[in-house]
Motif scaffolding. Structure first.
Motif, PDB file in Angstrom:
ATOM      1  N   GLU A 132       0.826  -1.212   0.000  1.00 60.99           N
ATOM      2  CA  GLU A 132       0.000   0.000   0.000  1.00 60.99           C
ATOM      3  C   GLU A 132       0.864   1.268   0.000  1.00 60.99           C
ATOM      4  O   GLU A 132       0.422   2.330  -0.421  1.00 60.99           O
ATOM      5  N   ASN A 133       2.125   1.161   0.442  1.00 66.53           N
ATOM      6  CA  ASN A 133       3.035   2.302   0.493  1.00 66.53           C
ATOM      7  C   ASN A 133       4.014   2.335  -0.678  1.00 66.53           C
ATOM      8  O   ASN A 133       4.806   3.257  -0.797  1.00 66.53           O
ATOM      9  N   SER A 134       3.969   1.338  -1.517  1.00 64.47           N
ATOM     10  CA  SER A 134       4.953   1.174  -2.585  1.00 64.47           C
ATOM     11  C   SER A 134       4.658   2.053  -3.796  1.00 64.47           C
ATOM     12  O   SER A 134       3.505   2.179  -4.216  1.00 64.47           O
ATOM     13  N   PRO A 135       5.703   2.633  -4.408  1.00 62.49           N
ATOM     14  CA  PRO A 135       5.514   3.362  -5.662  1.00 62.49           C
ATOM     15  C   PRO A 135       5.072   2.430  -6.795  1.00 62.49           C
ATOM     16  O   PRO A 135       4.561   2.893  -7.806  1.00 62.49           O
ATOM     17  N   SER A 136       5.255   1.114  -6.620  1.00 66.91           N
ATOM     18  CA  SER A 136       4.813   0.141  -7.628  1.00 66.91           C
ATOM     19  C   SER A 136       3.292  -0.017  -7.643  1.00 66.91           C
ATOM     20  O   SER A 136       2.732  -0.528  -8.610  1.00 66.91           O
ATOM     21  N   ASN A 137       2.642   0.410  -6.580  1.00 67.24           N
ATOM     22  CA  ASN A 137       1.187   0.372  -6.490  1.00 67.24           C
ATOM     23  C   ASN A 137       0.656   1.513  -7.363  1.00 67.24           C
ATOM     24  O   ASN A 137       1.014   2.673  -7.161  1.00 67.24           O
ATOM     25  N   TYR A 138      -0.196   1.213  -8.344  1.00 68.56           N
ATOM     26  CA  TYR A 138      -0.681   2.236  -9.278  1.00 68.56           C
ATOM     27  C   TYR A 138      -1.341   3.416  -8.565  1.00 68.56           C
ATOM     28  O   TYR A 138      -1.231   4.560  -9.012  1.00 68.56           O
ATOM     29  N   ASN A 139      -1.989   3.164  -7.454  1.00 65.84           N
ATOM     30  CA  ASN A 139      -2.616   4.246  -6.692  1.00 65.84           C
ATOM     31  C   ASN A 139      -1.591   5.300  -6.276  1.00 65.84           C
ATOM     32  O   ASN A 139      -1.915   6.475  -6.157  1.00 65.84           O
ATOM     33  N   ASN A 140      -0.332   4.885  -6.078  1.00 70.47           N
ATOM     34  CA  ASN A 140       0.739   5.785  -5.638  1.00 70.47           C
ATOM     35  C   ASN A 140       1.581   6.318  -6.795  1.00 70.47           C
ATOM     36  O   ASN A 140       2.464   7.143  -6.587  1.00 70.47           O
ATOM     37  N   SER A 141       1.345   5.849  -7.978  1.00 74.94           N
ATOM     38  CA  SER A 141       2.193   6.152  -9.140  1.00 74.94           C
ATOM     39  C   SER A 141       2.007   7.573  -9.655  1.00 74.94           C
ATOM     40  O   SER A 141       0.888   8.096  -9.682  1.00 74.94           O
ATOM     41  N   PRO A 142       3.098   8.194 -10.133  1.00 72.24           N
ATOM     42  CA  PRO A 142       2.949   9.504 -10.770  1.00 72.24           C
ATOM     43  C   PRO A 142       2.191   9.388 -12.100  1.00 72.24           C
ATOM     44  O   PRO A 142       1.710  10.389 -12.621  1.00 72.24           O
ATOM     45  N   SER A 143       2.057   8.181 -12.630  1.00 69.47           N
ATOM     46  CA  SER A 143       1.291   7.963 -13.866  1.00 69.47           C
ATOM     47  C   SER A 143      -0.216   7.999 -13.624  1.00 69.47           C
ATOM     48  O   SER A 143      -0.988   8.122 -14.567  1.00 69.47           O
ATOM     49  N   ASN A 144      -0.631   7.878 -12.372  1.00 67.66           N
ATOM     50  CA  ASN A 144      -2.047   7.933 -12.011  1.00 67.66           C
ATOM     51  C   ASN A 144      -2.490   9.391 -12.102  1.00 67.66           C
ATOM     52  O   ASN A 144      -1.936  10.266 -11.437  1.00 67.66           O
ATOM     53  N   TYR A 145      -3.494   9.658 -12.926  1.00 61.96           N
ATOM     54  CA  TYR A 145      -3.951  11.039 -13.141  1.00 61.96           C
ATOM     55  C   TYR A 145      -4.390  11.711 -11.850  1.00 61.96           C
ATOM     56  O   TYR A 145      -4.287  12.934 -11.709  1.00 61.96           O
ATOM     57  N   ASP A 146      -4.865  10.928 -10.873  1.00 66.74           N
ATOM     58  CA  ASP A 146      -5.271  11.513  -9.589  1.00 66.74           C
ATOM     59  C   ASP A 146      -4.095  12.151  -8.851  1.00 66.74           C
ATOM     60  O   ASP A 146      -4.296  12.929  -7.923  1.00 66.74           O
ATOM     61  N   ASN A 147      -2.858  11.812  -9.240  1.00 65.68           N
ATOM     62  CA  ASN A 147      -1.662  12.352  -8.600  1.00 65.68           C
ATOM     63  C   ASN A 147      -0.985  13.431  -9.450  1.00 65.68           C
ATOM     64  O   ASN A 147       0.108  13.873  -9.129  1.00 65.68           O
ATOM     65  N   SER A 148      -1.629  13.857 -10.501  1.00 62.60           N
ATOM     66  CA  SER A 148      -1.028  14.787 -11.448  1.00 62.60           C
ATOM     67  C   SER A 148      -1.284  16.249 -11.084  1.00 62.60           C
ATOM     68  O   SER A 148      -2.412  16.617 -10.742  1.00 62.60           O
ATOM     69  N   PRO A 149      -0.242  17.082 -11.200  1.00 65.86           N
ATOM     70  CA  PRO A 149      -0.460  18.516 -10.975  1.00 65.86           C
ATOM     71  C   PRO A 149      -1.271  19.129 -12.123  1.00 65.86           C
ATOM     72  O   PRO A 149      -1.783  20.235 -12.008  1.00 65.86           O
ATOM     73  N   SER A 150      -1.430  18.392 -13.230  1.00 66.83           N
ATOM     74  CA  SER A 150      -2.216  18.880 -14.363  1.00 66.83           C
ATOM     75  C   SER A 150      -3.721  18.714 -14.144  1.00 66.83           C
ATOM     76  O   SER A 150      -4.515  19.309 -14.864  1.00 66.83           O
ATOM     77  N   LYS A 151      -4.100  17.906 -13.165  1.00 69.68           N
ATOM     78  CA  LYS A 151      -5.518  17.692 -12.874  1.00 69.68           C
ATOM     79  C   LYS A 151      -6.060  18.947 -12.199  1.00 69.68           C
ATOM     80  O   LYS A 151      -5.585  19.359 -11.136  1.00 69.68           O
ATOM     81  N   TYR A 152      -7.070  19.556 -12.802  1.00 66.03           N
ATOM     82  CA  TYR A 152      -7.635  20.804 -12.293  1.00 66.03           C
ATOM     83  C   TYR A 152      -8.180  20.615 -10.877  1.00 66.03           C
ATOM     84  O   TYR A 152      -8.930  19.686 -10.603  1.00 66.03           O
ATOM     85  N   GLY A 153      -7.780  21.494  -9.966  1.00 69.63           N
ATOM     86  CA  GLY A 153      -8.280  21.483  -8.589  1.00 69.63           C
ATOM     87  C   GLY A 153      -7.817  20.292  -7.766  1.00 69.63           C
ATOM     88  O   GLY A 153      -8.460  19.947  -6.776  1.00 69.63           O
ATOM     89  N   ASN A 154      -6.717  19.667  -8.148  1.00 65.63           N
ATOM     90  CA  ASN A 154      -6.240  18.466  -7.462  1.00 65.63           C
ATOM     91  C   ASN A 154      -5.851  18.780  -6.022  1.00 65.63           C
ATOM     92  O   ASN A 154      -4.935  19.564  -5.766  1.00 65.63           O
TER      93      ASN A 154
END
Length: 98
Positions: free
Chosen positions: A37-59
């Motif tokens: 759950e704490n690993s960068p290998s977990n997609y939820n934690n990945s910078p590739s996950n749009y939910d973690n992107s600074p480009s997502k409006y109002g993130n």
């Protein structure tokens, strides 16, 4: 000079006593990078996950410095804690569950 060194040592010791509570400890598996759950290998934690992107409006996951520059992101955990990552996906810290 000797009084200052002793004062700093006492302050550091008292802070270490607070930081060694098991819920906050990196030795606690819930806070460990070995926990998936704490690993960068977990997609939820990945910078590739749009939910973690600074480009997502109002993130609301984005961590900003005092100048407003985006420096990383925070990912909530199921236990109520959170992981902090830089934009390269490196885990830079955590907030233990309360």
């Amino acid at each position: 000079m000797r009084k200052i060194i002793v004062s700093v040592c006492l302050l550091a010791t008292s802070l270490m006593a607070v930081a060694t509570d098991y819920n906050s400890s990196p030795s606690n598996y819930n806070n460990s990078p070995s926990n998936y759950e704490n690993s960068p290998s977990n997609y939820n934690n990945s910078p590739s996950n749009y939910d973690n992107s600074p480009s997502k409006y109002g993130n609301d996951r984005i961590i900003r410095d005092n100048d407003g520059e985006a420096r990383g992101y925070i990912v909530p955990k199921s236990d109520g804690g959170a992981n902090l990552f830089d934009f390269n996906g490196n885990r830079i810290g955590y907030l233990p569950a309360q």
